[in-house]
Design a protein around this motif. Structure first.
Motif, PDB file in Angstrom:
ATOM      1  N   PHE A 194      -8.156  -5.971 -39.040  1.00  0.00           N
ATOM      2  CA  PHE A 194      -9.028  -5.221 -38.140  1.00  0.00           C
ATOM      3  C   PHE A 194      -9.578  -6.139 -37.054  1.00  0.00           C
ATOM      4  CE2 PHE A 194     -13.401  -4.067 -37.021  1.00  0.00           C
ATOM      5  CZ  PHE A 194     -13.227  -2.796 -36.495  1.00  0.00           C
ATOM      6  N   PHE A 195     -10.115  -7.281 -37.465  1.00  0.00           N
ATOM      7  CA  PHE A 195     -10.650  -8.231 -36.485  1.00  0.00           C
ATOM      8  C   PHE A 195      -9.530  -8.852 -35.646  1.00  0.00           C
ATOM      9  CE2 PHE A 195     -14.418  -8.636 -39.451  1.00  0.00           C
ATOM     10  CZ  PHE A 195     -15.304  -8.028 -38.576  1.00  0.00           C
ATOM     11  N   ALA A 196      -8.355  -9.055 -36.250  1.00  0.00           N
ATOM     12  CA  ALA A 196      -7.224  -9.580 -35.489  1.00  0.00           C
ATOM     13  C   ALA A 196      -6.847  -8.608 -34.365  1.00  0.00           C
ATOM     14  CB  ALA A 196      -6.031  -9.815 -36.404  1.00  0.00           C
ATOM     15  N   ALA A 197      -6.867  -7.297 -34.669  1.00  0.00           N
ATOM     16  CA  ALA A 197      -6.563  -6.300 -33.643  1.00  0.00           C
ATOM     17  C   ALA A 197      -7.622  -6.298 -32.550  1.00  0.00           C
ATOM     18  CB  ALA A 197      -6.459  -4.910 -34.288  1.00  0.00           C
ATOM     19  N   THR A 210      -3.920  -1.359 -42.777  1.00  0.00           N
ATOM     20  CA  THR A 210      -3.108  -2.531 -42.431  1.00  0.00           C
ATOM     21  C   THR A 210      -1.702  -2.094 -42.045  1.00  0.00           C
ATOM     22  OG1 THR A 210      -4.357  -3.933 -43.960  1.00  0.00           O
ATOM     23  CG2 THR A 210      -2.201  -4.730 -43.274  1.00  0.00           C
ATOM     24  N   GLY A 211      -1.155  -1.129 -42.784  1.00  0.00           N
ATOM     25  CA  GLY A 211       0.179  -0.625 -42.465  1.00  0.00           C
ATOM     26  C   GLY A 211       0.244  -0.020 -41.081  1.00  0.00           C
ATOM     27  N   CYS A 212      -0.771   0.731 -40.705  1.00  0.00           N
ATOM     28  CA  CYS A 212      -0.799   1.326 -39.357  1.00  0.00           C
ATOM     29  C   CYS A 212      -0.910   0.244 -38.289  1.00  0.00           C
ATOM     30  CB  CYS A 212      -1.965   2.303 -39.239  1.00  0.00           C
ATOM     31  SG  CYS A 212      -1.803   3.811 -40.203  1.00  0.00           S
ATOM     32  N   LEU A 213      -1.706  -0.777 -38.551  1.00  0.00           N
ATOM     33  CA  LEU A 213      -1.906  -1.839 -37.560  1.00  0.00           C
ATOM     34  C   LEU A 213      -0.624  -2.629 -37.298  1.00  0.00           C
ATOM     35  CD1 LEU A 213      -5.437  -3.261 -38.453  1.00  0.00           C
ATOM     36  CD2 LEU A 213      -4.778  -2.033 -36.386  1.00  0.00           C
ATOM     37  N   MET A 268      -2.561   1.750 -33.961  1.00  0.00           N
ATOM     38  CA  MET A 268      -3.618   0.754 -34.064  1.00  0.00           C
ATOM     39  C   MET A 268      -4.984   1.412 -34.227  1.00  0.00           C
ATOM     40  SD  MET A 268      -4.645  -2.246 -31.316  1.00  0.00           S
ATOM     41  CE  MET A 268      -3.052  -3.046 -31.470  1.00  0.00           C
ATOM     42  N   ALA A 269      -5.217   2.477 -33.454  1.00  0.00           N
ATOM     43  CA  ALA A 269      -6.505   3.169 -33.536  1.00  0.00           C
ATOM     44  C   ALA A 269      -6.711   3.781 -34.926  1.00  0.00           C
ATOM     45  CB  ALA A 269      -6.578   4.257 -32.462  1.00  0.00           C
ATOM     46  N   LEU A 326      -6.387 -11.058 -25.693  1.00  0.00           N
ATOM     47  CA  LEU A 326      -5.025 -11.040 -25.175  1.00  0.00           C
ATOM     48  C   LEU A 326      -4.729  -9.829 -24.300  1.00  0.00           C
ATOM     49  CD1 LEU A 326      -3.148 -12.170 -28.418  1.00  0.00           C
ATOM     50  CD2 LEU A 326      -4.003 -13.600 -26.548  1.00  0.00           C
ATOM     51  N   GLY A 327      -5.693  -8.913 -24.205  1.00  0.00           N
ATOM     52  CA  GLY A 327      -5.500  -7.745 -23.354  1.00  0.00           C
ATOM     53  C   GLY A 327      -4.475  -6.763 -23.885  1.00  0.00           C
ATOM     54  N   GLU A 328      -4.292  -6.712 -25.206  1.00  0.00           N
ATOM     55  CA  GLU A 328      -3.305  -5.794 -25.779  1.00  0.00           C
ATOM     56  C   GLU A 328      -3.780  -4.345 -25.664  1.00  0.00           C
ATOM     57  OE1 GLU A 328      -2.733  -7.064 -29.778  1.00  0.00           O
ATOM     58  OE2 GLU A 328      -1.585  -8.850 -29.228  1.00  0.00           O
ATOM     59  N   ALA A 329      -2.829  -3.450 -25.476  1.00  0.00           N
ATOM     60  CA  ALA A 329      -3.155  -2.027 -25.380  1.00  0.00           C
ATOM     61  C   ALA A 329      -3.407  -1.445 -26.765  1.00  0.00           C
ATOM     62  CB  ALA A 329      -2.013  -1.273 -24.701  1.00  0.00           C
ATOM     63  N   VAL A 330      -4.259  -0.435 -26.829  1.00  0.00           N
ATOM     64  CA  VAL A 330      -4.574   0.224 -28.099  1.00  0.00           C
ATOM     65  C   VAL A 330      -3.594   1.380 -28.298  1.00  0.00           C
ATOM     66  CG1 VAL A 330      -6.338   1.395 -29.458  1.00  0.00           C
ATOM     67  CG2 VAL A 330      -7.000  -0.371 -27.806  1.00  0.00           C
ATOM     68  N   SER A 331      -2.677   1.223 -29.255  1.00  0.00           N
ATOM     69  CA  SER A 331      -1.721   2.278 -29.562  1.00  0.00           C
ATOM     70  C   SER A 331      -2.355   3.278 -30.531  1.00  0.00           C
ATOM     71  CB  SER A 331      -0.460   1.681 -30.182  1.00  0.00           C
ATOM     72  OG  SER A 331      -0.765   1.135 -31.453  1.00  0.00           O
TER      73      SER A 331
END
Length: 302
Positions: A105-108, A296-299, A123-124, A115-120
């Motif tokens: 969760f914190f890694a995401a 975790t699986g979703c992330l 991920m949400a 890193l400016g990653e988009a929220v898929s």
């Protein structure tokens, strides 16, 4: 399949370490094994680094890599591991293991913020499931305190330091793994990175003893009469870390993360077998563990 096998072996080692920590570090004891585990990891990673370097050569250590490895050590070896051991000591093996699902969760969150990653969508959903898992754990603690001591003790559930330690540990590991990856990009030697990071954590632990008596007592207890259970926990934690690195070298990060998340269920099984008289596994804890693994699986994209 080799990477997944390494990942499951890593999860099993970490789960067994959780149980042996809970067995050897009773709540309120001077030594919970954190400093001892750092010393054991230094010895094992140092021996692996020396052997691997002798066989295949020693990669050059750049100044940037040294800085990243030391910073990762502050975050993972000191904040991550020390607070993980404190969390197990206060909450028990199962609840502390379930809290470790906050790592992804914190890694995401760091991926989004740094890193400016988009929220898929995946991920949400994963982040919401992990938050729900944490909420169920805290709610269970809240309810247990109300039933045992009445409404006046309910607020203590939210102030249980074990949950604070678990949050700090998860955040430390998530940030530290990001920083360690930057170091490995400079000097691709996982054993060296682990050794330098753990040395940093051990140094900070000793330095903290100048300001906090609890750290000073833990160092003295470790050097005077280490508990056999905590020695075993340190060996298992080190083996779990090395196997996790081996899994990352043999398989995709997403697959490794998913298999490794099974640690919480292995911990549940081992606790039911070996710590039945010490820890009460409620339905809420099992649900929280399942939600954490699903999140975790979703992330990681499953």
């Amino acid at each position: 399949m080799l990477g997944e096998a390494y990942a499951f072996a890593s999860a099993s080692c970490f789960a067994a370490a959780n149980v042996t920590i809970a067995r050897g570090a009773v709540r309120g004891a001077e030594d919970n094994g954190a400093f001892l585990s750092l010393l054991i990891t230094i010895a094992i990673s140092g021996a692996c680094w020396a052997f691997a370097g002798t066989v295949r050569g020693f990669p050059a250590l750049t100044g940037a890599a040294l800085l990243w490895f030391v910073t990762a050590g502050v975050l993972t070896a000191f904040i991550g591991r020390v607070f993980l051991y404190a969390s197990v000591q206060d909450l028990g093996a199962v609840r502390a293991s379930a809290l470790k699902r906050l790592n992804p969760f914190f890694a995401a969150l760091l991926g989004i913020a740094v890193l400016g990653e988009a929220v898929s969508p995946g991920m949400a959903v994963g982040m919401l499931l992990i938050l729900a898992s944490f909420g169920i754990l805290v709610q269970g603690e809240f309810r247990a305190r109300v039933l045992s001591s009445g409404p006046s003790a309910a607020g203590g559930a939210l102030a249980n330091l074990g949950y604070v330690y678990g949050l700090a540990s998860a955040l430390g590991y998530a940030a530290g793994n990001l920083v360690r990856k930057l170091g490995l990009n400079e000097t691709p030697d996982a054993f060296l990175g682990t050794m330098l990071g753990t040395l940093t954590g051990a140094f900070l632990f000793v330095a903290a003893g100048a300001f906090r008596p609890s750290y000073r007592k833990a160092v003295r207890a470790t050097l005077r009469r280490p508990s056999p259970w905590l020695v075993l926990a340190g060996v298992l934690s080190s083996a779990g870390q090395i196997l996790y690195l081996a899994a990352l070298n043999a398989s995709d990060m997403s697959r490794v993360a998913m298999v490794a998340s099974m640690e919480v269920f292995v911990t549940l099984f081992l606790t039911a077998v070996f710590l039945r008289a010490r820890e009460h596994i409620t339905r809420g804890v099992i649900v929280a563990a399942a939600l954490g693994v699903a999140g975790t699986g979703c992330l990681v994209g499953f």
